[in-house]
Each structure stands twice: as structure tokens, then as C-alpha cells.
Write a protein that holds these residues in place. Structure first.
Motif, short mmCIF file in Angstrom:
data_model
loop_
_atom_site.label_atom_id
_atom_site.label_comp_id
_atom_site.label_asym_id
_atom_site.label_seq_id
_atom_site.Cartn_x
_atom_site.Cartn_y
_atom_site.Cartn_z
N TYR A 24 -1.75 13.55 1.16
CA TYR A 24 -2.22 12.16 1.21
C TYR A 24 -3.15 11.86 2.37
CZ TYR A 24 1.33 11.23 -2.34
OH TYR A 24 2.08 11.24 -3.49
N PHE A 25 -2.91 12.52 3.51
CA PHE A 25 -3.66 12.17 4.70
C PHE A 25 -4.49 13.31 5.29
CE2 PHE A 25 0.28 9.49 4.84
CZ PHE A 25 -0.32 8.35 4.36
N GLY A 26 -4.39 14.49 4.69
CA GLY A 26 -5.21 15.60 5.16
C GLY A 26 -4.85 16.09 6.55
N LYS A 27 -3.59 15.95 6.95
CA LYS A 27 -3.15 16.38 8.29
C LYS A 27 -1.71 16.85 8.20
CE LYS A 27 -3.77 12.16 9.94
NZ LYS A 27 -3.74 10.97 10.82
N PRO A 28 -1.25 17.68 9.16
CA PRO A 28 0.16 18.11 9.15
C PRO A 28 1.09 16.94 9.49
CG PRO A 28 -0.95 18.90 11.11
CD PRO A 28 -2.02 18.32 10.23
N ALA A 29 2.36 17.08 9.13
CA ALA A 29 3.32 16.02 9.37
C ALA A 29 3.50 15.74 10.85
CB ALA A 29 4.67 16.39 8.74
N THR A 30 3.24 16.73 11.69
CA THR A 30 3.39 16.53 13.14
C THR A 30 2.35 15.58 13.71
OG1 THR A 30 2.07 18.54 13.44
CG2 THR A 30 4.47 18.78 13.52
N ASP A 31 1.30 15.27 12.93
CA ASP A 31 0.21 14.43 13.44
C ASP A 31 0.13 13.05 12.79
OD1 ASP A 31 -0.50 16.53 15.05
OD2 ASP A 31 -2.11 17.25 13.74
N ILE A 32 1.04 12.72 11.89
CA ILE A 32 0.91 11.44 11.19
C ILE A 32 1.31 10.28 12.10
CG2 ILE A 32 1.20 12.41 8.90
CD1 ILE A 32 4.09 11.54 8.92
N THR A 33 0.76 9.13 11.80
CA THR A 33 1.00 7.92 12.59
C THR A 33 2.24 7.18 12.10
OG1 THR A 33 -0.32 6.52 11.11
CG2 THR A 33 -1.49 7.69 12.89
N LEU A 34 2.60 6.15 12.82
CA LEU A 34 3.73 5.31 12.42
C LEU A 34 3.48 4.70 11.04
CD1 LEU A 34 6.32 3.69 12.75
CD2 LEU A 34 5.09 2.11 14.27
N TRP A 35 2.28 4.16 10.82
CA TRP A 35 1.98 3.54 9.53
C TRP A 35 2.01 4.58 8.41
CZ3 TRP A 35 1.91 -0.66 6.81
CH2 TRP A 35 1.17 -0.73 5.63
N GLU A 36 1.47 5.76 8.65
CA GLU A 36 1.50 6.81 7.64
C GLU A 36 2.92 7.27 7.35
OE1 GLU A 36 -2.96 8.63 8.68
OE2 GLU A 36 -1.16 9.45 9.62
N SER A 37 3.77 7.27 8.38
CA SER A 37 5.18 7.60 8.17
C SER A 37 5.84 6.58 7.25
CB SER A 37 5.92 7.63 9.52
OG SER A 37 5.36 8.58 10.39
N ALA A 38 5.50 5.31 7.45
CA ALA A 38 6.05 4.26 6.59
C ALA A 38 5.58 4.41 5.15
CB ALA A 38 5.66 2.89 7.15
N VAL A 39 4.32 4.79 4.97
CA VAL A 39 3.80 5.00 3.62
C VAL A 39 4.57 6.12 2.92
CG1 VAL A 39 1.79 5.75 2.28
CG2 VAL A 39 1.49 4.15 4.18
N LEU A 40 4.79 7.24 3.63
CA LEU A 40 5.50 8.36 3.04
C LEU A 40 6.97 8.02 2.78
CD1 LEU A 40 4.06 11.41 5.04
CD2 LEU A 40 3.35 10.51 2.81
N ALA A 41 7.61 7.33 3.71
CA ALA A 41 9.00 6.93 3.50
C ALA A 41 9.13 6.00 2.29
CB ALA A 41 9.55 6.25 4.75
#
Length: 644
Positions: A199-216
């Protein structure tokens, strides 16, 4: 009397003791039967309980990754294998987002959450429908690892039994890590790292708070809340997760406000535009024609130029913001090509999320007067020259009697003037003299994939074709008359770097003489210089093209080219309804100008500038002058005398 009273009280106490002993015996018997029944149920459920050594395998689909020529990610399809990660390797807000929305009491329960289960039962009974689940993350992990998704009482009991074993065997951090590495996030992504990359073209170690909320937010219903297909629902769900994080104390009100104020989903591929999926879908449909064994992960490098795509989208969005509802324009499409057929940018509609139908490659529309250059090329081949005269006057005989735009007529006009003014009656008279068969022959040599009706109306664009095919035909005019086909795939590799296909430059067949093409080019220059396409004029360089408007303003086109690119634009409505007097010389030509004025300055790869080769002639020499920055126009022996 006193003794009788004492005797009566004693009898009452005896009866009470007898009743109590009876109830105690009954309770003991019922308890024994209850334990026996529970044992039978547990035994029944445990009889075919899967072995904990037999973990259910992933069913990951093979992935297709579409890249621009410079390596920019455009889109990814199918499953993507991610790396295994532990909770300690992830930003703390990743687990916080998941726990807030999925299992807030994760660190307090023993695998089964009686309070959560009771709350779920109460909520479901109150709503009289299933609105909340009671499974803990440990139970979900048990289901994902060992069980089928069947919603039966037996399967739920097995899930609880396995959850208790998992809690006994592993730490909370190990359980949460296993869950995050195993759970399905939609779009073929199993595990948090695969989801972050998908979804974001980056590893999970680099996702932001907002991206974490999207995935959750995806965990409840991955398809429904997918940011790729349902961005609004995904955004709303992520906002709910952020609110739950604040309720649970993982973030404060200030952080909540900041995240909600800046709520925007930037998906992988956004660097290549918001509408690039039209191009990616078109490419994906072609893969089977390039390779025979697609049963592996594939990486497809394409001719796509992100800078051109972003420019096209920006100018299109800016134009549509200026349009008024009464103008009744709901859709647009755009294709930019290089002289050898390389497709460099594509817009298939104004909103990919709302409609994946590609109006650039799939929509069959009437090109109107944009088809007229083929009539004039047939005339040039038959011996006409641009200065020959035609009669532009009402047609009074025969079954086909078209009118000019606004019923204006100009009497005796040259071929150049007739094309520049897009005169219908003059064009039909020319076609009657040249012959419909000659027009059909010319159209076939322009590589249109289907035959056109052998009718006079075809010369005025009454038959249907796609924007991509029309743009390809104009590209053959721009390249000097060489045969080309639209292409987008430069190479296909598997995940191990093995090259399965690579595009090779070939010798192109000459379909039209350089002399005739040069003459037609000069006529198309006049369309922009002083005809219906004046809105497309650029500040510098060679510009040629043609407007097109179908009957009752159902379609509006402008297709033109510079010394570098060929771009076709269509506007209209999917239901074929009429626009409010929108002609090709209006908004399509304006959009072409706004886009190409900037596009001519974009530095593009060498293949995007490559001219087809198949010999040398005056027109080829002229093209080379343009490519080197010499915009001096025609001179000397390069073109016929009448066009100097």
C-alpha cells in the motif's frame, strides 16, 4: 403446650435439613453430569483438533510489479512477500493501532477475554445483528495458524482451546509478532510488512502513525476498507482507529487532532500520479502476450514517464475545476506517445476509484473531424496538392448531405484551407472524387485494428475508434509515415532478475511517402496556426494537429504533435449524451496547450525520442533538425515547392 410448640419447631428444622440435603445431592449429580457433558464436548472438539505442528500455509498469489522506465513504482498486483518482523522492530504506534481497534485488553487476558466476549454478546443482542466479534488476537492467531474460517460452535471452541495453548506456550510479544506477520491485509498482502510495501511502498519499520491506522483499519474487512479501491472508507476507518488510540491512552488529544487534520492516504505509486492505474491495468492485460509462463513474481519495466503523467493530471484537474455543470462534460482521456509508438502517459478517466473503464483504450467513440486528415492524405496520394481548389457549398444531391459547422460556407477554398477550417462539404466532395476505397486503404495502413465502413460519413469521422488508435495514427504522421504500434513494455523480469522479455527496436515499414506526409504535416500546421486548433498554439517549436467534434457535441477531440511528442485528448460523457456546444477546438485544444506547453520541456529517456527508421528522405532529415532544436521549418529540397 410448650412441648408441642418445641416439637413443631423441631419438625420444621428437620424438613429444612432434608430439603437442603436433597438439593445438595441434586446439585452434585447435575455437576457431575455437567462435567461429564463438558468432557464429552471437549473430547468431541479435540478429537480432530489439528496438530500444532501443522501450520496452515499461506495462499499467496504471484505478484506483478509495474515500474516506470526510471524505476518509479506505478502499481502492484497480486500477493507480495514481506519480511518477518517483531513487535520490538516496529514503531510503537503500529501495535498500539492494532490493539486499540482489535484487542484492547490483550495484555490483561489469558487468551480468552470473558469481559470482551460478554460485551460483544450484549452489543449483538442489542443491535439484533452481528456487529462485534469477541475473538482476541490470540484466538485470531489460532484460527489463522490452524483452523478453517467456518463459523460454527465447534470451531469456536477449538479456537479457544488453541488460544489457551498458545498463551501458555508463548509470550505476549511473540503472539502479537506472529499475528502481525500472519494476518491478511487485503490486496494479496499477508503480514504487516507485505501490507506496508503493497500500500505504501515502504517496509513496516518505516510507516507513520497515520499509515499504521490505515493498516489496522483493514483487519476488520480488508476488501471493504482497502485504500486502493475504497479510499474514502479507508480514510474514515483510519480516523476511527486514531480515535480509539486516543481513548486507550496510546496518543494524546493533540496527536489525535494532528493526525485527523492531516489525514491523507498516499499510496505506493502516487509519485507516478493518481490516475496511473489506467496505464498499469492496460499493461497488465498484455503480459500474457509477451511471456508464456507467468506463474512467478514479475517485474515489468515500462515506457511510462512519471513527469509527463503528473503534468497531464495536474492540467486536466485544473481545467475540470473551471468547467461549469451546464457544460455537461463528465469525462476526459489523454494519451501521449513517442514517435516510435512508446506510450509515455495515459489518463483513462477523471476518477479511477469511481470507474476503472479506460476511455483511452476501451471506449469506442466517433472521432469526428479528427479523421479528416486521412481523407486529405488519400487525396495527396491521388495527385492533389495542398493548393488545389475545392468547392465549399451546400450539398444538394445524393443521399448524404452533411452541413458545415454553423452552416457557414466559403466557396472556392484550397485543400489547406478546407482542412484548417474543418469544412465538411468540401471534404465530402474531395472524398467523392478520390473514392471511399482510397480512404479505407489509407486507414488500414495507419494500423487501425478494425475496418471502417465504406461510406462517405466515415470521412467525417462517423465510424468509431479509440483515442489510443487515433493517437497512434497521428504518430505515424509525426514520424514521417512509418508503421508503428502502441507499446508500453520495455522488459519483464522475474523476482530473481532473469529477463523474460526485452523490447527491441526494429526496422519500421514505410507506409506513406515522405513527400505526401510532409505536405499533410504542413496542412496540419495551418490548422493550429489559423484554423480550428488555434487554442493549441505553443510558445515555440513545431506544432501540428486537428480538432474533432462528433454529431450533437457527443465527442470533442484534439490530437496534435510537436517535434518530440504526440498527444491525443478526448472529452465527452460515458452515456453518450451531448455536451453543451463543446467542440474539439475548445476545451480539448486548451488542455492540449496547457499540458504540452510544459511537456516539451520535460527531459525524457532516449526511447521516447527515438524516430522509426527504415530509410532516409527529406522528411527524415527535417525530423532530425527538429530533434536537434532547429525549428526553422521546411526549406530547400526537404518538401515540395508548394509548401515552402
Amino acid at each position: 403446650m410448650g412441648r408441642r410448640h418445641q416439637s413443631k419447631n423441631g419438625g420444621t428444622r428437620a424438613r429444612k435439613r432434608t430439603v437442603f440435603r436433597s438439593l445438595l445431592r441434586l446439585g452434585l449429580v447435575l455437576s457431575l453430569w455437567g462435567f461429564a457433558g463438558l468432557a464429552v464436548i471437549i473430547g468431541w472438539c479435540a478429537w480432530d483438533l489439528p496438530s500444532v505442528s501443522q501450520i496452515k500455509p499461506f495462499e499467496v498469489q504471484h505478484s506483478i510489479t509495474i515500474l516506470a522506465a526510471d524505476g518509479t513504482l506505478i502499481a502492484r498486483y497480486g500477493g507480495l512477500k514481506g519480511d518477518s518482523v517483531t513487535v520490538s522492530q516496529l514503531p510503537p504506534y503500529v501495535s498500539a493501532a492494532v490493539l486499540s481497534i482489535e484487542d484492547r485488553r490483550f495484555y490483561d487476558h489469558f487468551g480468552i477475554d470473558p469481559l470482551g466476549l460478554a460485551r460483544a454478546i450484549y452489543t449483538n443482542l442489542k443491535a439484533r445483528r452481528w456487529v462485534q466479534g469477541g475473538s482476541t488476537i490470540t484466538q485470531q492467531l489460532a484460527k489463522n495458524l490452524f483452523l478453517t474460517p467456518d463459523k460454527t460452535l465447534r470451531r469456536k471452541i477449538q479456537e479457544a482451546m488453541l488460544a489457551l495453548w498458545i498463551e501458555h506456550r508463548f509470550t505476549k510479544e511473540e503472539i502479537l509478532s506472529a499475528y502481525l506477520n500472519r494476518v491478511y491485509f487485503g490486496s494479496g498482502a499477508y503480514g504487516i510488512d507485505a501490507a506496508a510495501k503493497t500500500y505504501f511502498g515502504k517496509p513496516a519499520t518505516d510507516i507513520t502513525l497515520w499509515e499504521s491506522a490505515v493498516l489496522a483499519g483493514l483487519l476488520k474487512a480488508p476488501s471493504k476498507y482497502s485504500p486502493s479501491s475504497n479510499p474514502k472508507l479507508a480514510r474514515d476507518r483510519a480516523k476511527t482507529v486514531i480515535a480509539k488510540m486516543e481513548e486507550a491512552g496510546y496518543i494524546d488529544k493533540g496527536m489525535k487532532k494532528q493526525e485527523l487534520d492531516e489525514a491523507r492516504i498516499r499510496l505506493a505509486g502516487a509519485a507516478a500520479g493518481d490516475l496511473n492505474r489506467y496505464f498499469a491495468d492496460w499493461v497488465t492485460e498484455q503480459i500474457d502476450s509477451y511471456i508464456t509462463d507467468a506463474g512467478r513474481d514479475l517485474v515489468v519495466r515500462t515506457t511510462f514517464v512519471p513527469q509527463l503523467q503528473l503534468l497531464a493530471e495536474t492540467r486536466e484537474k485544473a481545467l475540470f475545476k473551471q468547467l461549469k455543470p451546464e457544460q455537461k462534460i463528465s469525462q476526459a482521456a489523454l494519451v501521449t506517445m513517442g514517435p516510435d509508438g512508446a506510450v509515455l502517459a495515459m489518463i483513462g478517466g477523471v476518477d479511477y476509484e469511481a470507474s476503472q473503464f479506460n476511455r483511452a483504450t476501451q471506449a469506442q467513440r466517433q472521432p469526428g473531424s479528427a479523421f479528416k486528415p486521412f481523407v486529405y492524405l488519400a487525396a495527396l496520394e491521388a495527385g492533389y496538392d495542398p493548393e488545389n481548389k475545392l468547392l465549399d457549398a451546400p450539398i444538394t444531391s445524393g443521399p448524404y448531405k452533411p452541413h458545415n459547422y454553423d452552416d457557414r460556407y466559403f466557396g472556392e477554398v484550397t485543400l489547406t484551407e478546407a482542412l484548417a477550417r474543418s469544412l465538411n462539404t468540401a471534404t465530402v466532395r474531395l472524398l467523392q472524387d478520390v473514392g471511399i476505397a482510397a480512404l479505407i486503404d489509407v486507414a488500414q495502413r495507419f494500423n487501425f485494428p478494425h475496418p471502417f465502413a465504406p461510406e462517405l460519413a466515415t470521412g467525417l469521422g462517423a465510424d468509431e475508434t479509440t483515442l489510443l488508435d487515433m493517437t497512434n495514427a497521428y504518430a505515424m504522421i509525426a514520424n514521417g509515415g512509418y508503421s508503428i504500434w502502441p507499446y508500453a513494455v520495455l522488459s519483464i523480469e522475474d523476482s530473481e532478475g532473469n529477463v523474460l522479455y526485452e523490447h527491441e527496436d526494429v526496422t519500421h515499414a514505410r507506409m506513406f511517402s515522405g513527400r505526401d506526409i510532409a505536405a499533410l504535416d504542413g496542412m496540419l500546421v495551418q490548422v493550429v496556426a489559423q484554423g480550428t486548433g488555434q487554442a493549441a498554439q505553443l510558445s515555440r517549436g513545431h506544432v501540428a494537429g486537428k480538432t474533432g467534434t462528433s454529431q450533437n457535441y457527443r465527442d470533442a477531440w484534439f490530437i496534435g504533435y510537436t517535434n518530440r511528442f504526440i498527444t491525443g485528448i478526448w472529452m465527452g460523457n460515458d452515456d453518450d449524451s451531448a455536451m453543451e456546444k463543446v467542440s474539439g477546438g475548445k476545451y480539448p485544444a486548451r488542455l492540449w496547450h496547457d499540458y504540452m506547453e510544459q511537456a516539451i520541456n520535460v527531459d525524457v529517456p532516449s526511447y521516447a525520442r527515438r524516430m522509426p527508421h527504415g530509410g532516409d528522405d527529406g522528411f527524415s532529415r527535417m525530423i532530425r533538425r527538429w530533434s536537434s532544436g532547429d525549428f526553422g521549418g521546411f526549406s530547400g529540397s526537404d518538401v515540395p515547392v508548394y509548401n515552402q
